[in-house]
Design an enzyme around this catalytic site. Structure first.
Site, PDB file in Angstrom:
ATOM      1  N   ASP A  12     -12.373  18.110 -99.722  1.00 17.56           N
ATOM      2  CA  ASP A  12     -11.150  18.079 -99.303  1.00 17.56           C
ATOM      3  C   ASP A  12     -10.228  18.954 -99.876  1.00 17.56           C
ATOM      4  O   ASP A  12      -9.207  18.664-100.195  1.00 17.56           O
ATOM      5  CB  ASP A  12     -10.444  16.416 -99.616  1.00 17.56           C
ATOM      6  CG  ASP A  12     -11.349  15.499 -99.193  1.00 17.56           C
ATOM      7  OD1 ASP A  12     -12.317  15.648 -98.092  1.00 17.56           O
ATOM      8  OD2 ASP A  12     -11.710  14.582 -99.792  1.00 17.56           O
ATOM      9  N   LYS A  15     -10.791  23.111 -96.387  1.00 25.23           N
ATOM     10  CA  LYS A  15     -11.927  24.077 -95.694  1.00 25.23           C
ATOM     11  C   LYS A  15     -11.515  24.253 -94.306  1.00 25.23           C
ATOM     12  O   LYS A  15     -11.627  25.474 -93.761  1.00 25.23           O
ATOM     13  CB  LYS A  15     -13.089  23.788 -95.906  1.00 25.23           C
ATOM     14  CG  LYS A  15     -13.598  23.765 -97.604  1.00 25.23           C
ATOM     15  CD  LYS A  15     -15.154  23.342 -97.629  1.00 25.23           C
ATOM     16  CE  LYS A  15     -15.130  21.698 -97.479  1.00 25.23           C
ATOM     17  NZ  LYS A  15     -14.581  20.771 -98.149  1.00 25.23           N
ATOM     18  N   GLY A  39     -14.829  15.560 -93.242  1.00 30.80           N
ATOM     19  CA  GLY A  39     -13.513  15.211 -92.411  1.00 30.80           C
ATOM     20  C   GLY A  39     -12.731  16.627 -92.577  1.00 30.80           C
ATOM     21  O   GLY A  39     -12.036  16.808 -93.655  1.00 30.80           O
ATOM     22  N   HIS A  40     -12.751  17.499 -91.741  1.00 24.94           N
ATOM     23  CA  HIS A  40     -11.822  18.401 -91.715  1.00 24.94           C
ATOM     24  C   HIS A  40     -10.551  18.485 -90.787  1.00 24.94           C
ATOM     25  O   HIS A  40     -10.695  18.595 -89.466  1.00 24.94           O
ATOM     26  CB  HIS A  40     -12.683  19.845 -91.260  1.00 24.94           C
ATOM     27  CG  HIS A  40     -13.842  20.070 -92.285  1.00 24.94           C
ATOM     28  ND1 HIS A  40     -14.921  20.765 -92.187  1.00 24.94           N
ATOM     29  CD2 HIS A  40     -14.151  19.679 -93.499  1.00 24.94           C
ATOM     30  CE1 HIS A  40     -15.927  21.094 -93.084  1.00 24.94           C
ATOM     31  NE2 HIS A  40     -15.237  20.006 -93.931  1.00 24.94           N
ATOM     32  N   GLN A 210     -18.233  19.570 -97.693  1.00 28.34           N
ATOM     33  CA  GLN A 210     -18.136  19.134 -99.100  1.00 28.34           C
ATOM     34  C   GLN A 210     -17.896  20.064-100.075  1.00 28.34           C
ATOM     35  O   GLN A 210     -17.251  21.330 -99.518  1.00 28.34           O
ATOM     36  CB  GLN A 210     -19.505  18.454 -99.340  1.00 28.34           C
ATOM     37  CG  GLN A 210     -19.907  17.031 -98.691  1.00 28.34           C
ATOM     38  CD  GLN A 210     -20.246  17.262 -97.338  1.00 28.34           C
ATOM     39  OE1 GLN A 210     -21.098  17.924 -97.212  1.00 28.34           O
ATOM     40  NE2 GLN A 210     -19.725  16.483 -96.334  1.00 28.34           N
TER      41      GLN A 210
HETATM   42  P1  IMO Z   1     -15.541  17.301 -96.745  1.00 30.43           P
HETATM   43  O1  IMO Z   1     -16.216  18.376 -96.048  1.00 30.43           O
HETATM   44  C1  IMO Z   1     -14.838  14.590 -99.875  1.00 30.43           C
HETATM   45  C2  IMO Z   1     -18.658  12.215-101.155  1.00 30.43           C
HETATM   46  C3  IMO Z   1     -18.262  10.812-101.052  1.00 30.43           C
HETATM   47  C4  IMO Z   1     -19.301  10.349-102.194  1.00 30.43           C
HETATM   48  C5  IMO Z   1     -20.557  11.410-102.312  1.00 30.43           C
HETATM   49  C6  IMO Z   1     -21.656  10.991-101.448  1.00 30.43           C
HETATM   50  O2  IMO Z   1     -14.294  16.592 -95.954  1.00 30.43           O
HETATM   51  O3  IMO Z   1     -14.753  18.129 -98.045  1.00 30.43           O
HETATM   52  P2  IMO Z   1     -22.230  10.853 -99.153  1.00 30.43           P
HETATM   53  O4  IMO Z   1     -21.564  10.021 -97.727  1.00 30.43           O
HETATM   54  O5  IMO Z   1     -22.070  12.348 -98.778  1.00 30.43           O
HETATM   55  O6  IMO Z   1     -23.599  10.545 -99.319  1.00 30.43           O
HETATM   56  O7  IMO Z   1     -21.197  10.427-100.079  1.00 30.43           O
HETATM   57  O8  IMO Z   1     -19.687  12.493-101.548  1.00 30.43           O
HETATM   58  N1  IMO Z   1     -18.096  13.130-100.174  1.00 30.43           N
HETATM   59  C7  IMO Z   1     -16.904  13.985 -99.991  1.00 30.43           C
HETATM   60  N2  IMO Z   1     -15.835  13.847-100.576  1.00 30.43           N
HETATM   61  N3  IMO Z   1     -15.083  15.414 -98.773  1.00 30.43           N
HETATM   62  C8  IMO Z   1     -16.161  15.204 -98.109  1.00 30.43           C
HETATM   63  O9  IMO Z   1     -16.332  16.356 -97.331  1.00 30.43           O
HETATM   64  C9  IMO Z   1     -17.175  14.549 -98.572  1.00 30.43           C
HETATM   65  N4  IMO Z   1     -18.381  14.435 -98.248  1.00 30.43           N
HETATM   66  C10 IMO Z   1     -19.095  13.453 -98.989  1.00 30.43           C
HETATM   67  O10 IMO Z   1     -16.834  10.348-101.215  1.00 30.43           O
HETATM   68  O11 IMO Z   1     -18.535  10.263-103.299  1.00 30.43           O
HETATM   69 MG    MG Z   2     -13.085  14.996 -96.582  1.00 34.18          MG
END
Ligand code: IMO
Ligand code: MG
Length: 398
Positions: A12, A15, A39-40, A210
């Protein structure tokens, strides 16, 4: 020129916005890890788009690649695809025949497992999909077109999980076939297609999902996602060799957020946390969960920039801290002795803070002092600063 855009914190960081900003100069935008856990959010032509699977660059008419390193939920892809079409955007995508398919069983297991493990996953079935991949009972996109293969793998996976019911498995196999078939024309061996495109001189932007601190190897294990999300992940997640990457851009905020459980040494609570959360709209784009808020943590930043091999930094959401008199920043940890980098177990580390002067506008010298401090500590130039949500508020500097 091929560049990678990766997250330097807990996700978050913005990106999607940075990829959208840079996409103009590239022909192809390729994603290599994760799935609809990402979530972009991108503001495009005055409208807010939330993308989970499709690379943000498709908004600018670029070709989006969903690489083999991804875990793809085709029901989400279908929704995303349709909603883009409704907005008049015809997404040009290539889906890897080797990416793994998220089924209803994976989503059920994500919920069940997370009830027990307590990571606070996004419950999108991501972990279990990588689990079946390494257990060698996963379904690759290209496997869906062979009924026997798909049925056999689904049987094995559900048997190993102890949730095998013949009728349910057959029903799910039909549903998956239906979902994936809609995208048949987009499915290719992307590792061949992409490498040939690169050899032909096309410019590729690798879009990370992530972030470094959620990487399964380098994040705050076990509170991480299930894939390699640092820049290194693109090599196996797309099948490209290391030499194709010319530059790595790390995206970060001047403060930090985290969703889900796990250590967060600089986390803050109370009024200031609430204020920043609301001002920065720090609520999950995928799950709507309120994000945890904290100050910038330099031991974690130094580490993320180091293992991610970051050349340049894009600093987002700088406007959110506007008006603060003093901004605490953790320069070191105290974990039975001072530390510049995070140790393996950071749970027992106490951040040692310094306070920096806050800023009132993008012109304020105090902001540029903060920027210089980040450059020094991360060992990379800050080249992009975004001071607001829209594309016009994002500026190239230096
Ligand atoms: P973007 O690309 C923020 C976090 C989840 C959890 C951990 C594992 O938008 O930055 P998962 O469902 O992947 O097995 O969850 O990772 N998490 C994220 N936090 N932004 C994301 O993606 C995330 N994708 C996974 O909240 O703590
Ligand atoms: Mg996110």
């Amino acid at each position: 020129m091929n560049i990678a855009v990766i997250g330097l914190q807990f996700g978050d960081e913005g990106k999607g916005k940075i990829v959208d900003y840079l996409a103009e100069d590239f022909d192809i935008i390729a994603r290599y890890s994760g799935g609809s856990n990402a979530g972009h959010s991108v503001l495009h032509n005055g409208k807010k788009f939330k993308l989970h699977l499709i690379p943000s660059g498709v908004l600018r008419g670029k070709i989006g690649v969903l690489g083999n390193g991804m875990a793809i939920d085709f029901s989400v892809l279908d929704e995303e695809f349709s909603s883009l079409k409704e907005e008049g955007i015809e997404p040009r995508i290539k889906i890897s025949s080797r990416a793994h398919v998220v089924t209803s069983f994976h989503k059920i297991m994500d919920e069940r497992e997370d009830e027990i493990i307590g990571i606070g996953t996004t419950r999108r079935g991501i972990g279990p999909t990588y689990e079946t991949k390494v257990k060698r009972v996963g379904i690759r996109v290209g496997d869906v077109f062979d009924d026997n293969v798909m049925l056999k793998r689904l049987k094995l996976a559900t048997k190993l999980w102890g949730i095998y019911y013949e009728k349910e498995v057959e029903k799910e196999a039909r549903a998956i076939k239906e979902q994936v078939r809609k995208f048949k024309e987009f499915i290719v061996d992307t590792e061949i297609w992409l490498n040939e495109a690169i050899r032909a001189g096309k410019n590729v932007l690798f879009e990370g999902s992530q972030a470094a601190l959620l990487d399964v190897d380098f994040g705050t294990y076990p509170f991480v996602t299930s894939s390699n999300t640092i820049s290194g992940g693109m090599l196996s997640g797309l099948g490209v060799p290391p030499r194709v990457i010319d530059k790595i851009v790390g995206v970060m905020k001047p403060y930090m957020t985290r969703v889900g459980a796990g250590p967060f040494p600089t986390e803050i609570f109370g009024d200031i946390a609430k204020e920043l959360r609301d001002k920065g709209n720090e609520y999950g784009a995928t799950t709507g969960r309120p994000r945890r808020i904290g100050w910038l943590d330099l031991p974690l930043l130094r580490y993320a920039a180091l293992v991610g091999g970051v050349d340049e930094i894009a600093l987002t959401k700088v406007d959110i801290l506007e008006g603060m008199k003093k901004i605490p920043v953790a320069f070191e940890y105290d974990c039975n002795g001072k530390r510049k980098y995070p140790p393996l177990h950071i749970e027992n580390c106490k951040p040692i803070y310094n306070e920096l002067d806050g800023w009132e506008s993008i012109e304020d010298d105090n902001l540029w002092n903060y920027v210089r401090m980040i450059e020094k500590e991360a060992g990379a130039k800050v080249r992009i600063v975004s001071y607001g949500a829209s594309r016009e508020d994002t500026k190239l500097i230096g």
